[in-house]
Motif scaffolding. Structure first.
Motif, PDB file in Angstrom:
ATOM      1  N   ALA A 181      -3.845  11.584   5.510  1.00 59.49           N
ATOM      2  CA  ALA A 181      -3.318  12.064   4.231  1.00 59.49           C
ATOM      3  C   ALA A 181      -1.802  12.006   4.209  1.00 59.49           C
ATOM      4  O   ALA A 181      -1.188  11.573   3.221  1.00 59.49           O
ATOM      5  CB  ALA A 181      -3.804  13.495   3.987  1.00 59.49           C
ATOM      6  N   VAL A 182      -1.156  12.432   5.281  1.00 57.17           N
ATOM      7  CA  VAL A 182       0.315  12.418   5.342  1.00 57.17           C
ATOM      8  C   VAL A 182       0.843  10.995   5.275  1.00 57.17           C
ATOM      9  O   VAL A 182       1.792  10.702   4.526  1.00 57.17           O
ATOM     10  CB  VAL A 182       0.790  13.133   6.625  1.00 57.17           C
ATOM     11  CG1 VAL A 182       2.289  12.935   6.814  1.00 57.17           C
ATOM     12  CG2 VAL A 182       0.450  14.617   6.569  1.00 57.17           C
ATOM     13  N   SER A 183       0.241  10.095   6.029  1.00 49.63           N
ATOM     14  CA  SER A 183       0.727   8.708   6.056  1.00 49.63           C
ATOM     15  C   SER A 183       0.580   8.042   4.693  1.00 49.63           C
ATOM     16  O   SER A 183       1.529   7.431   4.177  1.00 49.63           O
ATOM     17  CB  SER A 183      -0.044   7.910   7.118  1.00 49.63           C
ATOM     18  OG  SER A 183       0.100   8.495   8.397  1.00 49.63           O
ATOM     19  N   PHE A 184      -0.597   8.161   4.101  1.00 51.53           N
ATOM     20  CA  PHE A 184      -0.827   7.536   2.804  1.00 51.53           C
ATOM     21  C   PHE A 184       0.094   8.127   1.736  1.00 51.53           C
ATOM     22  O   PHE A 184       0.679   7.407   0.928  1.00 51.53           O
ATOM     23  CB  PHE A 184      -2.289   7.717   2.378  1.00 51.53           C
ATOM     24  CG  PHE A 184      -3.235   6.742   3.000  1.00 51.53           C
ATOM     25  CD1 PHE A 184      -3.253   6.536   4.367  1.00 51.53           C
ATOM     26  CD2 PHE A 184      -4.132   6.030   2.219  1.00 51.53           C
ATOM     27  CE1 PHE A 184      -4.135   5.635   4.947  1.00 51.53           C
ATOM     28  CE2 PHE A 184      -5.021   5.126   2.781  1.00 51.53           C
ATOM     29  CZ  PHE A 184      -5.022   4.923   4.155  1.00 51.53           C
ATOM     30  N   ALA A 185       0.229   9.458   1.734  1.00 47.06           N
ATOM     31  CA  ALA A 185       1.033  10.115   0.698  1.00 47.06           C
ATOM     32  C   ALA A 185       2.512   9.785   0.851  1.00 47.06           C
ATOM     33  O   ALA A 185       3.223   9.615  -0.156  1.00 47.06           O
ATOM     34  CB  ALA A 185       0.807  11.620   0.751  1.00 47.06           C
ATOM     35  N   MET A 186       3.001   9.676   2.057  1.00 45.66           N
ATOM     36  CA  MET A 186       4.421   9.364   2.246  1.00 45.66           C
ATOM     37  C   MET A 186       4.741   7.951   1.788  1.00 45.66           C
ATOM     38  O   MET A 186       5.780   7.710   1.152  1.00 45.66           O
ATOM     39  CB  MET A 186       4.809   9.563   3.710  1.00 45.66           C
ATOM     40  CG  MET A 186       4.807  11.013   4.160  1.00 45.66           C
ATOM     41  SD  MET A 186       5.307  11.249   5.880  1.00 45.66           S
ATOM     42  CE  MET A 186       7.049  10.845   5.782  1.00 45.66           C
ATOM     43  N   VAL A 187       3.895   7.009   2.096  1.00 44.74           N
ATOM     44  CA  VAL A 187       4.110   5.641   1.627  1.00 44.74           C
ATOM     45  C   VAL A 187       4.055   5.580   0.103  1.00 44.74           C
ATOM     46  O   VAL A 187       4.917   4.973  -0.550  1.00 44.74           O
ATOM     47  CB  VAL A 187       3.068   4.691   2.261  1.00 44.74           C
ATOM     48  CG1 VAL A 187       3.163   3.305   1.639  1.00 44.74           C
ATOM     49  CG2 VAL A 187       3.262   4.622   3.771  1.00 44.74           C
ATOM     50  N   ALA A 188       3.038   6.232  -0.485  1.00 45.37           N
ATOM     51  CA  ALA A 188       2.927   6.232  -1.940  1.00 45.37           C
ATOM     52  C   ALA A 188       4.100   6.958  -2.579  1.00 45.37           C
ATOM     53  O   ALA A 188       4.608   6.555  -3.634  1.00 45.37           O
ATOM     54  CB  ALA A 188       1.607   6.884  -2.358  1.00 45.37           C
ATOM     55  N   GLY A 189       4.564   8.039  -1.949  1.00 47.99           N
ATOM     56  CA  GLY A 189       5.704   8.764  -2.493  1.00 47.99           C
ATOM     57  C   GLY A 189       6.972   7.939  -2.499  1.00 47.99           C
ATOM     58  O   GLY A 189       7.740   7.978  -3.480  1.00 47.99           O
ATOM     59  N   ALA A 190       7.224   7.196  -1.421  1.00 45.82           N
ATOM     60  CA  ALA A 190       8.414   6.341  -1.373  1.00 45.82           C
ATOM     61  C   ALA A 190       8.374   5.287  -2.473  1.00 45.82           C
ATOM     62  O   ALA A 190       9.389   5.017  -3.131  1.00 45.82           O
ATOM     63  CB  ALA A 190       8.519   5.687   0.003  1.00 45.82           C
ATOM     64  N   LEU A 191       7.208   4.698  -2.699  1.00 50.93           N
ATOM     65  CA  LEU A 191       7.086   3.673  -3.744  1.00 50.93           C
ATOM     66  C   LEU A 191       7.249   4.285  -5.138  1.00 50.93           C
ATOM     67  O   LEU A 191       7.931   3.706  -5.998  1.00 50.93           O
ATOM     68  CB  LEU A 191       5.735   2.974  -3.620  1.00 50.93           C
ATOM     69  CG  LEU A 191       5.517   2.150  -2.343  1.00 50.93           C
ATOM     70  CD1 LEU A 191       4.087   1.628  -2.290  1.00 50.93           C
ATOM     71  CD2 LEU A 191       6.509   0.992  -2.269  1.00 50.93           C
ATOM     72  N   CYS A 192       6.627   5.433  -5.370  1.00 50.33           N
ATOM     73  CA  CYS A 192       6.703   6.050  -6.706  1.00 50.33           C
ATOM     74  C   CYS A 192       8.127   6.511  -7.027  1.00 50.33           C
ATOM     75  O   CYS A 192       8.624   6.298  -8.151  1.00 50.33           O
ATOM     76  CB  CYS A 192       5.735   7.220  -6.792  1.00 50.33           C
ATOM     77  SG  CYS A 192       3.989   6.757  -6.819  1.00 50.33           S
ATOM     78  N   MET A 193       8.786   7.138  -6.087  1.00 49.27           N
ATOM     79  CA  MET A 193      10.142   7.606  -6.345  1.00 49.27           C
ATOM     80  C   MET A 193      11.102   6.444  -6.559  1.00 49.27           C
ATOM     81  O   MET A 193      12.053   6.539  -7.347  1.00 49.27           O
ATOM     82  CB  MET A 193      10.627   8.481  -5.188  1.00 49.27           C
ATOM     83  CG  MET A 193      10.013   9.856  -5.154  1.00 49.27           C
ATOM     84  SD  MET A 193      10.425  10.901  -6.568  1.00 49.27           S
ATOM     85  CE  MET A 193      12.180  11.119  -6.341  1.00 49.27           C
ATOM     86  N   GLN A 194      10.863   5.349  -5.876  1.00 47.78           N
ATOM     87  CA  GLN A 194      11.770   4.201  -5.989  1.00 47.78           C
ATOM     88  C   GLN A 194      11.571   3.444  -7.297  1.00 47.78           C
ATOM     89  O   GLN A 194      12.542   2.967  -7.898  1.00 47.78           O
ATOM     90  CB  GLN A 194      11.549   3.262  -4.794  1.00 47.78           C
ATOM     91  CG  GLN A 194      12.515   2.093  -4.720  1.00 47.78           C
ATOM     92  CD  GLN A 194      13.934   2.527  -4.412  1.00 47.78           C
ATOM     93  OE1 GLN A 194      14.143   3.455  -3.636  1.00 47.78           O
ATOM     94  NE2 GLN A 194      14.925   1.877  -5.021  1.00 47.78           N
ATOM     95  N   PHE A 195      10.337   3.355  -7.770  1.00 49.95           N
ATOM     96  CA  PHE A 195      10.055   2.470  -8.905  1.00 49.95           C
ATOM     97  C   PHE A 195       9.619   3.190 -10.182  1.00 49.95           C
ATOM     98  O   PHE A 195       9.651   2.590 -11.252  1.00 49.95           O
ATOM     99  CB  PHE A 195       8.973   1.454  -8.515  1.00 49.95           C
ATOM    100  CG  PHE A 195       9.381   0.547  -7.382  1.00 49.95           C
ATOM    101  CD1 PHE A 195      10.301  -0.467  -7.587  1.00 49.95           C
ATOM    102  CD2 PHE A 195       8.848   0.729  -6.108  1.00 49.95           C
ATOM    103  CE1 PHE A 195      10.666  -1.308  -6.541  1.00 49.95           C
ATOM    104  CE2 PHE A 195       9.209  -0.111  -5.071  1.00 49.95           C
ATOM    105  CZ  PHE A 195      10.135  -1.126  -5.270  1.00 49.95           C
ATOM    106  N   LEU A 196       9.195   4.431 -10.105  1.00 51.24           N
ATOM    107  CA  LEU A 196       8.684   5.127 -11.288  1.00 51.24           C
ATOM    108  C   LEU A 196       9.606   6.224 -11.808  1.00 51.24           C
ATOM    109  O   LEU A 196       9.625   6.479 -13.018  1.00 51.24           O
ATOM    110  CB  LEU A 196       7.294   5.735 -11.000  1.00 51.24           C
ATOM    111  CG  LEU A 196       6.179   4.757 -10.626  1.00 51.24           C
ATOM    112  CD1 LEU A 196       4.870   5.521 -10.429  1.00 51.24           C
ATOM    113  CD2 LEU A 196       6.016   3.666 -11.663  1.00 51.24           C
ATOM    114  N   ILE A 197      10.325   6.886 -10.939  1.00 53.46           N
ATOM    115  CA  ILE A 197      11.128   8.040 -11.328  1.00 53.46           C
ATOM    116  C   ILE A 197      12.588   7.604 -11.520  1.00 53.46           C
ATOM    117  O   ILE A 197      13.168   6.930 -10.659  1.00 53.46           O
ATOM    118  CB  ILE A 197      11.030   9.163 -10.273  1.00 53.46           C
ATOM    119  CG1 ILE A 197       9.564   9.550 -10.047  1.00 53.46           C
ATOM    120  CG2 ILE A 197      11.832  10.375 -10.714  1.00 53.46           C
ATOM    121  CD1 ILE A 197       8.831  10.030 -11.263  1.00 53.46           C
TER     122      ILE A 197
END
Length: 387
Positions: free
Chosen positions: A298-314
């Motif tokens: 859960a931590v690994s998947f969420a951290m990767v997804a968080g980096a992508l979302c913050m970089q490209f969506l927010i």
């Protein structure tokens, strides 16, 4: 009949022999003489010889030897002194009798094949329902924000109905549903219209309505019922207001989408890694199916997804902020899941409801979303502001 017919050797009456009145032989000596007959044998029967060695012999029988009875009456007699009868099999001593013998394995039957891991739910139905809910949420989120607020309000009301219903069925707790449902929906709308201030005011009014509504019933268990009602108001609608509060920002739809994606990815990573590699239980007394390996997933998947979302969506988001956001989401989602597992274990149920095939009830899908909403809202405000 002379004395020689008794088989008494020369020197009878000395030490170690029977006296002249008993006319007995030396202890352990065989009677001799042709005149030996049955009546005389009863008088001249030698004393039984006590064996020097234990009856069961060896150190391995010490426990049994300690439990045996001792004394002349329980000692073994020599063969010539035993009565003539057909020999029969003697039973085992009590301590040597096997207790609950294990059945011998049948070598002709092959060992059963190992069972494959089961997901425990209907994955086809779960995926179908999940995709359908995702389409409804995303469509309402990016088309008309007010429609999304309505979707959240409906989910809150259904979740409150499931929770209060289970409390009444399993514990006899009568948390008043009407003020909770009305106040919960108003709380969600107030959070979207007036922000945090509106959410707090609506929460206070809902708690007051619960206290007053319960007064219309007998006073027995009043404190228990209103406590459960206030808890339900905080647990479901108040935490859900942080979702609508995220929606008020200029990029509010993307913030809400980031929140949903990170929570779903965290749950998916925990499920996939835990199902495949899970060995060490995370909290066996609360949720036996969760593993530490699943938490790492859960931590690994969420951290990767968080980096992508913050970089490209927010707007103005940075990838390193997404790493921290993903870590926080994995922790809060796991704690939220464990929290509802505690509630369900206390109630003695597996699911809160049956409304969603393959998922259970609405509350079974909100368990990780509700506590994660304030965490994501706060971190996004700290990272990129509230507007």
């Amino acid at each position: 009949m002379n004395d020689s017919s008794w088989g008494a050797p020369t020197g009878a009456g000395q030490a170690g022999y029977w006296g002249p009145d008993d006319r007995g032989p030396v202890q352990g000596a065989d009677p001799a003489g042709p005149a030996y007959d049955a009546p005389q044998a009863q008088q001249t029967r030698p004393m039984p010889i006590v064996p020097d060695e234990p009856a069961y012999g060896g150190d391995q029988d010490d426990d049994r030897g300690a439990a045996r009875l001792s004394g002349p009456l329980f000692r073994e007699q020599p063969p010539q002194a035993r009565p003539h009868h057909t020999p029969q099999a003697e039973p085992f001593p009590p301590a040597a009798t096997p207790q609950n013998p294990e059945p011998m394995p049948d070598a002709s039957q092959p060992a059963p094949p190992p069972q494959k891991k089961s997901a425990g739910r209907d994955l086809t139905a779960a995926i179908g329902v999940g995709v359908g809910l995702g389409v409804v949420i995303v469509a309402s989120l990016f088309v008309v924000k007010a429609v999304f607020v309505g979707v959240v309000a409906v989910a809150v009301v259904v979740g409150l109905w499931e929770l209060t219903k289970r409390l009444e069925e399993r514990k006899g707790i009568r948390a008043p549903l009407v003020p909770l449902a009305v106040g919960g929906a108003a709380m969600v709308v107030a959070g979207y219209v007036r922000g945090a201030e509106g959410a707090w005011v609506a929460m206070a009014l809902t708690a007051l309505a619960v206290l007053v509504w319960r007064m219309t019933e007998p006073p027995e268990d009043y404190l228990r019922d209103v406590t459960a009602g206030v808890f339900a108001a905080f647990y479901v609608p108040f935490l859900a207001t942080f979702v609508t509060m995220m929606l008020t920002a200029d990029d509010g739809a993307w913030r809400v989408l980031t929140f949903l994606v990170l929570t779903v990815v965290s749950d998916t990573g925990a499920y996939a890694v835990g199902w495949r590699f899970g060995r060490t239980k995370l909290a066996p007394r609360i949720s036996p199916g969760k593993t530490r390996e699943g938490l790492l997933g859960a931590v690994s998947f969420a951290m990767v997804a968080g980096a992508l979302c913050m970089q490209f969506l927010i707007d103005d988001g940075q990838w390193w902020q997404g790493l921290l956001l993903g870590l926080a989401v994995a922790a809060s989602a796991t704690l939220g899941d464990l929290g509802e597992s505690m509630i369900k274990r206390d109630l003695g149920i597996k699911d809160m409801g049956t409304l969603l095939p393959g998922h259970g009830g609405i509350m079974d899908r909100l368990d990780s979303l509700l506590p994660t909403a304030p965490v994501v809202w706060l971190l996004l405000v700290l990272f990129v502001g509230s507007s």
